[in-house]
Design a protein around this motif. Structure first.
Motif, PDB file in Angstrom:
ATOM      1  N   GLY A   1      43.671  57.326  30.749  1.00  0.00           N
ATOM      2  CA  GLY A   1      42.736  57.335  31.863  1.00  0.00           C
ATOM      3  C   GLY A   1      43.068  56.321  32.940  1.00  0.00           C
ATOM      4  N   GLY A   2      43.758  55.250  32.559  1.00  0.00           N
ATOM      5  CA  GLY A   2      44.098  54.205  33.506  1.00  0.00           C
ATOM      6  C   GLY A   2      44.356  52.891  32.799  1.00  0.00           C
ATOM      7  N   PRO A   3      44.715  51.873  33.556  1.00  0.00           N
ATOM      8  CA  PRO A   3      45.135  50.604  32.951  1.00  0.00           C
ATOM      9  C   PRO A   3      44.003  49.650  32.580  1.00  0.00           C
ATOM     10  CG  PRO A   3      45.408  50.506  35.327  1.00  0.00           C
ATOM     11  CD  PRO A   3      44.921  51.891  35.016  1.00  0.00           C
ATOM     12  N   VAL A   4      42.758  50.027  32.844  1.00  0.00           N
ATOM     13  CA  VAL A   4      41.618  49.142  32.581  1.00  0.00           C
ATOM     14  C   VAL A   4      40.957  49.533  31.261  1.00  0.00           C
ATOM     15  CG1 VAL A   4      39.463  48.201  33.487  1.00  0.00           C
ATOM     16  CG2 VAL A   4      41.241  48.966  35.077  1.00  0.00           C
ATOM     17  N   ALA A   5      40.620  48.521  30.444  1.00  0.00           N
ATOM     18  CA  ALA A   5      39.899  48.736  29.178  1.00  0.00           C
ATOM     19  C   ALA A   5      40.594  49.774  28.300  1.00  0.00           C
ATOM     20  CB  ALA A   5      38.451  49.147  29.453  1.00  0.00           C
ATOM     21  N   THR A   6      41.885  49.554  28.052  1.00  0.00           N
ATOM     22  CA  THR A   6      42.668  50.513  27.274  1.00  0.00           C
ATOM     23  C   THR A   6      42.349  50.471  25.778  1.00  0.00           C
ATOM     24  OG1 THR A   6      44.477  48.905  27.195  1.00  0.00           O
ATOM     25  CG2 THR A   6      44.562  50.589  28.930  1.00  0.00           C
ATOM     26  N   ASP A   7      41.440  49.615  25.386  1.00  0.00           N
ATOM     27  CA  ASP A   7      40.982  49.601  24.000  1.00  0.00           C
ATOM     28  C   ASP A   7      39.703  50.412  23.816  1.00  0.00           C
ATOM     29  OD1 ASP A   7      39.369  47.902  25.451  1.00  0.00           O
ATOM     30  OD2 ASP A   7      39.305  46.321  23.934  1.00  0.00           O
ATOM     31  N   SER A   8      39.311  51.150  24.862  1.00  0.00           N
ATOM     32  CA  SER A   8      38.074  51.931  24.816  1.00  0.00           C
ATOM     33  C   SER A   8      38.347  53.399  25.143  1.00  0.00           C
ATOM     34  CB  SER A   8      37.049  51.377  25.814  1.00  0.00           C
ATOM     35  OG  SER A   8      36.694  50.049  25.478  1.00  0.00           O
ATOM     36  N   ILE A   9      37.480  54.267  24.625  1.00  0.00           N
ATOM     37  CA  ILE A   9      37.575  55.712  24.863  1.00  0.00           C
ATOM     38  C   ILE A   9      36.463  56.134  25.820  1.00  0.00           C
ATOM     39  CG2 ILE A   9      37.339  58.002  23.807  1.00  0.00           C
ATOM     40  CD1 ILE A   9      39.956  56.717  23.123  1.00  0.00           C
ATOM     41  N   TYR A  10      36.831  56.959  26.801  1.00  0.00           N
ATOM     42  CA  TYR A  10      35.884  57.523  27.760  1.00  0.00           C
ATOM     43  C   TYR A  10      36.044  59.040  27.734  1.00  0.00           C
ATOM     44  CZ  TYR A  10      35.905  52.676  29.272  1.00  0.00           C
ATOM     45  OH  TYR A  10      35.820  51.308  29.290  1.00  0.00           O
ATOM     46  N   PHE A  11      35.097  59.758  28.330  1.00  0.00           N
ATOM     47  CA  PHE A  11      35.220  61.213  28.285  1.00  0.00           C
ATOM     48  C   PHE A  11      34.441  61.872  29.425  1.00  0.00           C
ATOM     49  CE2 PHE A  11      31.654  59.916  25.710  1.00  0.00           C
ATOM     50  CZ  PHE A  11      30.656  60.871  25.912  1.00  0.00           C
TER      51      PHE A  11
ATOM     52  N   ARG B   1      36.037  64.098  43.849  1.00  0.00           N
ATOM     53  CA  ARG B   1      37.307  64.397  44.502  1.00  0.00           C
ATOM     54  C   ARG B   1      38.452  63.733  43.742  1.00  0.00           C
ATOM     55  NH1 ARG B   1      35.375  64.043  50.882  1.00  0.00           N
ATOM     56  NH2 ARG B   1      34.723  66.257  50.986  1.00  0.00           N
ATOM     57  N   VAL B   2      39.686  64.152  44.069  1.00  0.00           N
ATOM     58  CA  VAL B   2      40.843  63.593  43.383  1.00  0.00           C
ATOM     59  C   VAL B   2      41.688  62.752  44.322  1.00  0.00           C
ATOM     60  CG1 VAL B   2      41.049  65.304  41.545  1.00  0.00           C
ATOM     61  CG2 VAL B   2      42.126  65.749  43.764  1.00  0.00           C
ATOM     62  N   LEU B   3      42.355  61.766  43.747  1.00  0.00           N
ATOM     63  CA  LEU B   3      43.375  60.975  44.416  1.00  0.00           C
ATOM     64  C   LEU B   3      44.727  61.441  43.896  1.00  0.00           C
ATOM     65  CD1 LEU B   3      41.845  57.402  43.918  1.00  0.00           C
ATOM     66  CD2 LEU B   3      41.518  58.930  45.889  1.00  0.00           C
ATOM     67  N   ILE B   4      45.636  61.776  44.810  1.00  0.00           N
ATOM     68  CA  ILE B   4      46.967  62.249  44.443  1.00  0.00           C
ATOM     69  C   ILE B   4      47.967  61.194  44.892  1.00  0.00           C
ATOM     70  CG2 ILE B   4      48.642  64.111  44.691  1.00  0.00           C
ATOM     71  CD1 ILE B   4      46.208  65.853  45.673  1.00  0.00           C
ATOM     72  N   ALA B   5      48.719  60.647  43.960  1.00  0.00           N
ATOM     73  CA  ALA B   5      49.635  59.556  44.276  1.00  0.00           C
ATOM     74  C   ALA B   5      50.761  60.009  45.190  1.00  0.00           C
ATOM     75  CB  ALA B   5      50.215  58.984  42.989  1.00  0.00           C
ATOM     76  N   GLU B   6      51.143  59.143  46.132  1.00  0.00           N
ATOM     77  CA  GLU B   6      52.337  59.437  46.927  1.00  0.00           C
ATOM     78  C   GLU B   6      53.560  59.394  46.004  1.00  0.00           C
ATOM     79  OE1 GLU B   6      54.852  57.265  47.565  1.00  0.00           O
ATOM     80  OE2 GLU B   6      54.059  55.229  47.502  1.00  0.00           O
ATOM     81  N   PRO B   7      54.695  60.017  46.406  1.00  0.00           N
ATOM     82  CA  PRO B   7      55.796  60.265  45.465  1.00  0.00           C
ATOM     83  C   PRO B   7      56.379  59.043  44.782  1.00  0.00           C
ATOM     84  CG  PRO B   7      56.116  61.527  47.477  1.00  0.00           C
ATOM     85  CD  PRO B   7      54.956  60.603  47.727  1.00  0.00           C
ATOM     86  N   PHE B   8      56.344  57.881  45.430  1.00  0.00           N
ATOM     87  CA  PHE B   8      57.032  56.724  44.880  1.00  0.00           C
ATOM     88  C   PHE B   8      56.089  55.618  44.437  1.00  0.00           C
ATOM     89  CE2 PHE B   8      59.785  58.595  48.236  1.00  0.00           C
ATOM     90  CZ  PHE B   8      60.658  59.242  47.380  1.00  0.00           C
ATOM     91  N   LEU B   9      54.825  55.940  44.274  1.00  0.00           N
ATOM     92  CA  LEU B   9      53.887  54.931  43.799  1.00  0.00           C
ATOM     93  C   LEU B   9      54.350  54.458  42.423  1.00  0.00           C
ATOM     94  CD1 LEU B   9      51.210  53.647  44.816  1.00  0.00           C
ATOM     95  CD2 LEU B   9      50.016  55.229  43.302  1.00  0.00           C
ATOM     96  N   PRO B  10      54.589  53.145  42.250  1.00  0.00           N
ATOM     97  CA  PRO B  10      55.191  52.659  41.010  1.00  0.00           C
ATOM     98  C   PRO B  10      54.168  52.515  39.886  1.00  0.00           C
ATOM     99  CG  PRO B  10      54.801  50.831  42.506  1.00  0.00           C
ATOM    100  CD  PRO B  10      54.402  52.086  43.249  1.00  0.00           C
ATOM    101  N   GLY B  11      54.689  52.288  38.699  1.00  0.00           N
ATOM    102  CA  GLY B  11      53.843  52.008  37.546  1.00  0.00           C
ATOM    103  C   GLY B  11      53.756  53.176  36.593  1.00  0.00           C
ATOM    104  N   ASN B  12      53.710  52.880  35.296  1.00  0.00           N
ATOM    105  CA  ASN B  12      53.647  53.937  34.290  1.00  0.00           C
ATOM    106  C   ASN B  12      52.366  54.751  34.376  1.00  0.00           C
ATOM    107  OD1 ASN B  12      56.127  53.210  33.207  1.00  0.00           O
ATOM    108  ND2 ASN B  12      55.222  51.742  31.783  1.00  0.00           N
TER     109      ASN B  12
ATOM    110  N   PHE C   1      50.201  55.051  37.319  1.00  0.00           N
ATOM    111  CA  PHE C   1      49.896  55.703  38.589  1.00  0.00           C
ATOM    112  C   PHE C   1      51.045  56.520  39.169  1.00  0.00           C
ATOM    113  CE2 PHE C   1      46.656  52.109  39.179  1.00  0.00           C
ATOM    114  CZ  PHE C   1      45.675  52.863  38.573  1.00  0.00           C
ATOM    115  N   ASN C   2      52.252  56.381  38.644  1.00  0.00           N
ATOM    116  CA  ASN C   2      53.364  57.176  39.145  1.00  0.00           C
ATOM    117  C   ASN C   2      53.086  58.667  38.972  1.00  0.00           C
ATOM    118  OD1 ASN C   2      56.303  58.471  38.081  1.00  0.00           O
ATOM    119  ND2 ASN C   2      56.310  57.394  40.026  1.00  0.00           N
TER     120      ASN C   2
END
Length: 206
Positions: A89-99, A31-42, A44-45
């Motif tokens: 993909g997100g803010p965790v382990a940004t030195d790695s590639i996932y797929f 399933r997907v998570l859809i951010a609310e309109p004002f969720l901050p951050g580069n 998750f916004n």
């Protein structure tokens, strides 16, 4: 007319449209998570996140609509020439590639997510298949980093009305998505959230 973020938070407390009523759709893998309109951050916004793992221990997902203007071989020297899409993909382990991919059990170690969408697997085998021309660009999506939640963290964020949870189909997951695709996902949830589509991404600039 100008809005401060404090005013926005006060407005959210008062307006019923910001109280999410669809979270009887429980978070789960696929399933997907859809951010609310004002969720901050580069990251998750206005983001849409596919959950690839969910349990009492926590959750893992990838942002589907934050595409970067780079090919995978630009990021990983020595990777076969391949124009497959790459996303934040997100803010965790940004030195790695996932797929994620549509290769199923053809790729050893893959984890089923939904339909014909799979997560991970043997990266060296993937590279070999790409080099041999056996994989199309539409078969795989790469991510820089991932989104992760510890036990109970996502549930707390859902109670704070930070995310809408909704179902998604494999065709949508694997096609090219951009930042403004957030609106498309909001529309699929229902008319209750129509007003979300019209709020500016940065109210202070209106």
């Amino acid at each position: 007319m100008y809005f401060s973020y404090i005013a926005i938070e006060n407005m959210k407390d008062k307006l019923d449209i910001f109280r999410i009523q669809t979270n009887n759709v429980a978070p789960e893998k696929g399933r997907v998570l859809i951010a609310e309109p004002f969720l901050p951050g580069n990251y998750f916004n206005r983001s849409v996140i596919l959950l690839v793992a969910y349990s009492e221990k926590g959750a893992v997902g990838f942002i589907l609509n934050k595409k970067v203007d780079l090919a995978i071989h630009d990021i990983m020297p020595g990777f076969p020439d391949f124009e497959g899409d790459v996303y934040l993909g997100g803010p965790v382990a940004t030195d790695s590639i996932y797929f994620i991919h549509k290769l199923g059990k053809k790729l050893p170690g893959s984890i089923h997510v939904l339909g014909n969408v799979w997560w991970g697997g043997d990266f060296e085998v993937l590279k070999q298949q790409i080099a041999a021309g056996q994989i199309n660009t539409s078969d795989v999506r790469f991510f820089v980093g991932y989104s992760g939640w510890d036990s109970g963290q996502l549930e707390r964020e859902l109670k704070e009305d930070s995310w809408l949870v909704n179902d998604v189909d494999e065709e949508t997951v694997m096609r090219e998505l951009q930042g403004d695709s957030w609106v498309e996902f909001v529309k699929k949830v229902g008319q209750r959230y129509t007003m979300w589509e019209n709020f500016p991404e940065n109210p202070a600039m209106n």
